[in-house]
Design a protein around this motif. Structure first.
Motif, PDB file in Angstrom:
ATOM      1  N   LYS A 162       0.843  -1.210   0.000  1.00  0.00           N
ATOM      2  CA  LYS A 162       0.000   0.000   0.000  1.00  0.00           C
ATOM      3  C   LYS A 162       0.872   1.252   0.000  1.00  0.00           C
ATOM      4  O   LYS A 162       0.703   2.156  -0.829  1.00  0.00           O
ATOM      5  N   GLY A 201       9.870  -1.007   8.486  1.00  0.00           N
ATOM      6  CA  GLY A 201       9.355  -1.340   7.158  1.00  0.00           C
ATOM      7  C   GLY A 201       7.868  -1.622   7.171  1.00  0.00           C
ATOM      8  O   GLY A 201       7.356  -2.438   6.409  1.00  0.00           O
ATOM      9  N   VAL A 255      -3.223   3.606   5.139  1.00  0.00           N
ATOM     10  CA  VAL A 255      -3.530   2.999   6.438  1.00  0.00           C
ATOM     11  C   VAL A 255      -2.591   1.825   6.694  1.00  0.00           C
ATOM     12  O   VAL A 255      -2.060   1.227   5.763  1.00  0.00           O
ATOM     13  N   GLY A 269      -1.677  -1.998   7.601  1.00  0.00           N
ATOM     14  CA  GLY A 269      -2.364  -3.264   7.332  1.00  0.00           C
ATOM     15  C   GLY A 269      -2.275  -4.247   8.489  1.00  0.00           C
ATOM     16  O   GLY A 269      -3.068  -5.179   8.564  1.00  0.00           O
ATOM     17  N   THR A 321      -0.697  -5.393  -6.615  1.00  0.00           N
ATOM     18  CA  THR A 321       0.684  -4.910  -6.573  1.00  0.00           C
ATOM     19  C   THR A 321       1.652  -6.089  -6.638  1.00  0.00           C
ATOM     20  O   THR A 321       1.250  -7.255  -6.621  1.00  0.00           O
ATOM     21  N   ARG A 322       2.933  -5.727  -6.640  1.00  0.00           N
ATOM     22  CA  ARG A 322       4.021  -6.721  -6.671  1.00  0.00           C
ATOM     23  C   ARG A 322       3.803  -7.705  -7.826  1.00  0.00           C
ATOM     24  O   ARG A 322       4.132  -8.883  -7.730  1.00  0.00           O
ATOM     25  N   ASP A 358       5.346  -7.732 -10.423  1.00  0.00           N
ATOM     26  CA  ASP A 358       6.643  -8.146 -10.992  1.00  0.00           C
ATOM     27  C   ASP A 358       7.116  -9.446 -10.354  1.00  0.00           C
ATOM     28  O   ASP A 358       8.015 -10.101 -10.842  1.00  0.00           O
ATOM     29  N   VAL A 384      -0.119  -3.777 -11.061  1.00  0.00           N
ATOM     30  CA  VAL A 384       0.942  -2.758 -11.027  1.00  0.00           C
ATOM     31  C   VAL A 384       2.191  -3.308 -10.335  1.00  0.00           C
ATOM     32  O   VAL A 384       2.156  -4.318  -9.622  1.00  0.00           O
ATOM     33  N   VAL A 403       7.882  -1.257  -8.097  1.00  0.00           N
ATOM     34  CA  VAL A 403       9.319  -1.337  -8.350  1.00  0.00           C
ATOM     35  C   VAL A 403       9.641  -1.001  -9.806  1.00  0.00           C
ATOM     36  O   VAL A 403      10.495  -0.161 -10.086  1.00  0.00           O
TER      37      VAL A 403
HETATM   38  N1  GTP Z   1       8.945  -6.350  -5.878  1.00  0.00           N
HETATM   39  C1  GTP Z   1       8.048  -5.515  -5.370  1.00  0.00           C
HETATM   40  N2  GTP Z   1       8.078  -5.245  -4.093  1.00  0.00           N
HETATM   41  C2  GTP Z   1       7.168  -4.384  -3.598  1.00  0.00           C
HETATM   42  C3  GTP Z   1       6.197  -3.787  -4.414  1.00  0.00           C
HETATM   43  N3  GTP Z   1       5.394  -2.983  -3.647  1.00  0.00           N
HETATM   44  C4  GTP Z   1       5.869  -3.109  -2.387  1.00  0.00           C
HETATM   45  N4  GTP Z   1       6.926  -3.932  -2.348  1.00  0.00           N
HETATM   46  C5  GTP Z   1       7.673  -4.334  -1.157  1.00  0.00           C
HETATM   47  O1  GTP Z   1       6.780  -4.976  -0.291  1.00  0.00           O
HETATM   48  C6  GTP Z   1       7.067  -4.655   1.063  1.00  0.00           C
HETATM   49  C7  GTP Z   1       5.876  -4.053   1.744  1.00  0.00           C
HETATM   50  O2  GTP Z   1       5.511  -2.839   1.102  1.00  0.00           O
HETATM   51  P1  GTP Z   1       4.737  -1.699   1.846  1.00  0.00           P
HETATM   52  O3  GTP Z   1       4.397  -0.689   0.821  1.00  0.00           O
HETATM   53  O4  GTP Z   1       5.413  -1.267   3.044  1.00  0.00           O
HETATM   54  O5  GTP Z   1       3.462  -2.526   2.250  1.00  0.00           O
HETATM   55  P2  GTP Z   1       2.208  -1.982   3.037  1.00  0.00           P
HETATM   56  O6  GTP Z   1       0.997  -2.559   2.430  1.00  0.00           O
HETATM   57  O7  GTP Z   1       2.238  -0.511   3.104  1.00  0.00           O
HETATM   58  O8  GTP Z   1       2.428  -2.582   4.467  1.00  0.00           O
HETATM   59  P3  GTP Z   1       1.805  -2.074   5.859  1.00  0.00           P
HETATM   60  O9  GTP Z   1       1.612  -0.629   5.724  1.00  0.00           O
HETATM   61  O10 GTP Z   1       2.677  -2.466   6.931  1.00  0.00           O
HETATM   62  O11 GTP Z   1       0.475  -2.768   5.943  1.00  0.00           O
HETATM   63  C8  GTP Z   1       8.220  -3.681   1.014  1.00  0.00           C
HETATM   64  O12 GTP Z   1       9.433  -4.404   1.236  1.00  0.00           O
HETATM   65  C9  GTP Z   1       8.203  -3.165  -0.393  1.00  0.00           C
HETATM   66  O13 GTP Z   1       9.440  -2.778  -0.874  1.00  0.00           O
HETATM   67  C10 GTP Z   1       6.205  -4.097  -5.811  1.00  0.00           C
HETATM   68  O14 GTP Z   1       5.364  -3.645  -6.596  1.00  0.00           O
HETATM   69  N5  GTP Z   1       7.169  -4.992  -6.261  1.00  0.00           N
END
Ligand code: GTP
Ligand code: MG
Length: 607
Positions: free
Chosen positions: A14, A36, A59, A61, A113-114, A116, A144, A147
């Motif tokens: 997020k 993190g 927010v 998670g 997300t992620r 990739d 999406v 990265v």
């Molecule tokens: N490879 C990859 N890693 C990602 C991507 N988006 C997020 N990450 C990784 O995933 C992990 C979590 O990302 P965050 O954005 O902190 O996740 P979040 O949903 O905000 O997590 P919380 O706020 O704690 O709930 C981090 O290590 C990021 O670098 C993506 O699109 N690709």
């Protein structure tokens, strides 16, 4: 400006997505960056190609920070739902979705997300199916990667479409600014020096907006840890001016600060019905007696009393500024999520100033009445329940329609108003029967007898045959003489004797000795006069009500003008009666007194 929130399982990306979209850092705290993980709400914004600005509330998670998540999504009209391609649907995905559903949020966009790291297809399909079963309905989805940047342009286009679909804010709506950082105290008046929105000074802001408010004379609270969600507020906090999350800046006179509300509970659309609690009729949700209530950024303890069906009365540990029609969340923080069904229920606020439940069956009756109401009650609903309300109180309940007042600023339910008029008439009649010699029921006693909150309501309720004069309510044209004159039997009997005297000699008014003999005191005479049985010609002289008309007939047969002596003789009476009677006739316009002290009859009207 529109405001949307992120939602989704911990670590699904997020914050990374908000960062990639806006170039701003939503994880503001060093501790968040070190761990993190998002702990408290984060804020960022971007400008859409249309020029409109879109603000994000990012927010956390993690399950432990759900209260912070709830503080962020309360008033937000739209949501960016995040699910990771490599992890798919997860427990906090379900919990966040249940929250959005309980709040009846209708606009959303799914970002996988992620992507990739894994094929986004399965996660997308699973999430879309879950989301479709809620208030969000079918949503657009975009794969999406924060990265590689893949899909971000599509996501931005989707966000622009969602933003343009969000409801337009109503400009006249009452202002309630939930505080999600560290600002502003409880209900003390404050002076606003300036506004900023998304980093820019503004003169005004509309609808759901993120706003920084510069308040004069308010000491800022300490920069508390991000995870500290609420300083001690509420009742105990009225005097403490250290501002905190969960407090609100509210427009004066437009909100009811309440710690007692009646609500309709609704389970999330996708949660199967459970059996009823005690007293329920099969449909009601099962709830613990003590829950956490979330409204806007506020949370407090709510004690639950099920009234029947889906209707419950909640007692709040701290009062909150609420309207009817507000949606609040109820959460059981202790409940284990056994079957994947989060312990979250939404509730629609139906009454913010509910009447006490007095007596056997009151709870069931309240549940039956409220059960017929819509989630957004109208003035008619609230008036039917409360009977009487001040216009200001109705407005503070969140109702903008203004029905016509019955008096001053009082509004009344029409059937209740008719019933009150009947009760007033009954009270006046009963009083006249038990106090026949009293001049009538004093308005203040009538107010107490009918149970009205304001004297002016009594005055507004007086209508024929009732009459209000000199602060006393009477029924003047009650048929005189016969039964129902309201006179005690001995007085009525004495008056009948007196009337017989006057039938024989209409102008020989009884003297003091005769009245004494008949046992008629001043009060009895006054009561007989009010009952229409006697007419008072002067302080000392009473005659039958038809005496004036009879006298006019006799005097008409005299040569005009006539002297007092001629009149006395023709009327067959004494000077003691003749002089006051002639003056009475002068005052009534029946006779006219000439400069030489003689009189003549005036032409009767119509002749
Ligand atoms: N490879 C990859 N890693 C990602 C991507 N988006 C997020 N990450 C990784 O995933 C992990 C979590 O990302 P965050 O954005 O902190 O996740 P979040 O949903 O905000 O997590 P919380 O706020 O704690 O709930 C981090 O290590 C990021 O670098 C993506 O699109 N690709
Ligand atoms: Mg995060």
């Amino acid at each position: 400006m529109q405001v949307i929130a992120t939602a989704g399982h911990v670590d699904h990306g997020k914050s990374a997505l908000v960062r990639a979209l806006t170039g701003m850092e939503p994880d503001r705290w060093a501790e968040e960056r070190r761990r993190g993980m998002t702990i408290d709400l984060g804020y960022a914004w971007l400008t859409l190609p249309s020029g409109e600005r879109l603000a994000f509330v990012d927010v956390p998670g993690h399950e432990r920070f759900v209260p912070n998540m709830l503080a962020g999504v309360g008033p937000v009209p739209g949501v960016l739902f995040v699910v990771a391609a490599d992890e798919g649907w997860m427990p906090q995905s379900a919990e966040h979705l249940a929250v959005l559903d309980a709040l009846r949020i209708r606009h959303g966009l799914l970002a996988v997300t992620r992507s990739d790291l894994a094929d986004p297809g399965p996660a997308r399909a699973a999430a879309a199916e879950q989301i479709a079963a809620t208030s969000l309905g079918k949503v657009e989805s975009v794969a999406v990667s924060a990265v590689t940047g893949e899909g971000l342009a599509d996501l931005l286009a989707g966000l622009a479409r969602m933003a343009s679909a969000l409801p337009d804010p109503e400009p006249g709506a009452a202002v309630r600014l939930w505080i999600d950082l560290r600002l502003a105290p409880s209900m003390r008046p404050v002076r606003v020096r300036g506004l900023q929105s998304l980093g820019t000074p503004v003169a005004q802001a509309h609808g759901v907006a993120r706003l920084a408010v510069n308040l004069r004379g308010i000491a800022l609270g300490s920069t508390s840890r991000a995870s500290t969600s609420r300083s001690s507020g509420g009742r105990g906090g009225q005097g403490q001016q250290s501002p905190g999350r969960g407090m609100a800046l509210v427009e004066a006179g437009r909100w009811t600060l309440t710690d007692l509300i009646d609500v309709r509970l609704s389970r999330p659309a996708r949660q199967p019905a459970t059996t009823a609690g005690p007293g329920g009729r099969g449909e009601g949700p099962r709830l613990p007696r003590e829950l956490t209530l979330h409204a806007g950024s506020a949370r407090t303890v709510a004690w639950v009393r099920l009234l029947g069906g889906e209707i419950a009365r909640l007692t709040l540990r701290e009062p909150l500024p609420l309207h009817v029609g507000d949606r609040v969340l109820l959460r059981d923080p202790g409940a284990a999520r056994t079957d994947g069904h989060p312990a979250i229920a939404g509730a629609a606020v139906l009454d913010v100033a509910p009447p006490p439940l007095a007596g056997h069956g009151a709870a069931a009756a309240a549940a039956a009445e409220l059960g017929t109401w819509p989630d957004q009650p109208t003035a008619a609903h609230l008036l039917r329940r409360h009977g009487l309300l001040r216009a200001g109180a109705l407005r503070a309940m969140g109702v903008t329609e203004q029905p016509a007042a019955v008096t001053g600023e009082w509004l009344a339910d029409p059937p209740r108003w008719r019933e009150l008029a009947e009760r007033l008439a009954d009270a006046v009649g009963a009083h006249a029967a038990s106090h026949p010699l009293a001049p009538g029921l004093p308005a203040e006693a009538a107010r107490a007898a009918v149970g009205l909150p304001d004297r002016r309501l009594v005055e507004a309720l007086v209508r024929p045959p009732l009459m209000l004069a000199d602060g006393v309510i009477t029924i003047p044209d009650r048929p005189g003489g016969g039964p129902g004159s309201g006179l005690p039997a001995p007085v009525a009997a004495a008056i009948r004797v007196l009337r017989a005297d006057l039938t024989a000699a209409p102008f020989l008014a009884p003297d003091a000795a005769r009245l004494r003999e008949l046992g008629l005191g001043a009060k009895a005479i006054a009561a007989a006069q009010r009952a229409g049985l006697l007419v008072r010609v002067s302080d000392q002289i009473v005659l039958a009500p038809d005496a004036a008309a009879l006298a006019a007939g006799v005097l008409a047969r005299l040569p005009q003008p006539f002297t007092t002596a001629q009149a006395r003789e023709a009327l067959g009476t004494t000077r003691r009666v003749a002089i006051p009677l002639l003056e009475y006739l002068d005052a009534a316009g029946t006779t006219e007194r000439l400069p030489d002290d003689r009189r003549r009859l005036r032409a009767a009207p119509g002749k």
